[in-house]
Design a protein around this motif. Sequence first.
Motif, PDB file in Angstrom:
ATOM      1  N   TYR A 115       0.830  -1.209   0.000  1.00 23.84           N
ATOM      2  CA  TYR A 115       0.000   0.000   0.000  1.00 23.84           C
ATOM      3  C   TYR A 115       0.863   1.257   0.000  1.00 23.84           C
ATOM      4  CZ  TYR A 115      -3.291   3.503   1.859  1.00 23.84           C
ATOM      5  OH  TYR A 115      -4.056   4.633   2.066  1.00 23.84           O
ATOM      6  N   SER A 130      -0.606   6.478   0.682  1.00 27.87           N
ATOM      7  CA  SER A 130      -0.355   5.383  -0.249  1.00 27.87           C
ATOM      8  C   SER A 130       0.704   5.790  -1.267  1.00 27.87           C
ATOM      9  CB  SER A 130      -1.656   5.006  -0.962  1.00 27.87           C
ATOM     10  OG  SER A 130      -1.436   3.965  -1.880  1.00 27.87           O
ATOM     11  N   ALA A 136       0.567  -0.607  -4.978  1.00 28.00           N
ATOM     12  CA  ALA A 136      -0.035   0.397  -4.097  1.00 28.00           C
ATOM     13  C   ALA A 136      -1.443   0.729  -4.578  1.00 28.00           C
ATOM     14  CB  ALA A 136       0.827   1.650  -4.052  1.00 28.00           C
TER      15      ALA A 136
END
Length: 296
Positions: A115, A130, A136
Motif C-alpha cells: 500500500y 499510499s 499500491a
Amino acid sequence: MEIVLAGASGLIGTALADSLRADGHRVKQLVRGGAASGPDVDRWDPAAGRVDPTFLAGADAVVCLSGVGVGDRRWNDDYKRLIRQSRVDTVGTLARSLAEHGGPRVLVAASAVGYYGDTGDHVVDESSPSGTSFLAGVCRDWEAAADPARSAGVRVVHLRTGLVLAKDAELVKRLRLVTKAGAGGRLGSGRQFMPWIALVDEVRAIRFLLDRSDLDGPFDLTAPNPVRNVDFTRTLGRLLHRPTPWAVPAFAARAVLGEFAGEVLTGQRALPKRLEEAGFEFRHRDLEPALQDVLG
C-alpha cells in the motif's frame, strides 16, 4: 464464535482455520472451484459478484484472505488484471452482500504493506499515504472495495501484511533452496527494507483484531523490526551455514521478473504502530529467532 473464511486454502487461511478450530470455533469456508461438501462449505463466484447471503447469516465475522500470488507468474496485462480482480472482486462481493442483506457485523480483509509503495529509509505506519506503484494502487482499490460494508455500519479491518515467514511459505522455500546451494545473495542494492512477520504472529494478530470490537481500519501486520534485504540474506545464510556473497543486479532481476522486479527491488520500512498501541504483543520481534523457528 462462527467465522466465514474466504481464502482458507492459502498459507495464512489454513493456519488461521486450524487455530480457530483448535480452540473450538466454527469455521465455514467459501470456495470458488469444485463442489461444495457439507454444511460448512459453500461455493461463490466473486467475479460475478455472487455469494449466498444465507451462508453468511448467523456468523460472527467474515474474513477474506483471497488473492492470487503476486509473484507466481511473470506479469503481463492479463495477470496484473487478475491480481487486482482476485482481490477487489472478493472483498467487494462480501461487502455488498453485508450491506444489502445483513449478516456478520465484522469484515476482516487482507491487504498488504505494498500500500505504501517504495518508502526507502523513511518509516511509515497506518497514518502514512499510499504510494504510486501498481501494487499500491491495487491495495487502495482492495481496501476501498469494503466501503459498502463500512457505510452500512459493519466494523471493517484491513490487514496490511508484510512478508510472512513460515516453512511452507513459497518465498521462504525458494530462498532456503538457493541459499543452501551456496547461491544466496542480496537483490539489487540490498538496502531495501523487508517488512516481515512470523506466521504465528500473523494468525495471533488476526485473532486479536477479530476479538477487539473497538478496533477498525488499517493495521500493519509486520514485526516491529523490519530489516534490509542484505541483512535478511546474511541472517538466512548464517543460520543455514552458507556464505551469501552474491548479488543479483537490478538489470538481471528485471530480465527475469519483468515489471514485478520493481516491487522486490524496493521496500517499505513499515511499523505496526496501531497493533502495538492496542496492546498486541509479538512472539517474534526480531528476525533471527523468527527464522530459527521457521527453519526448525
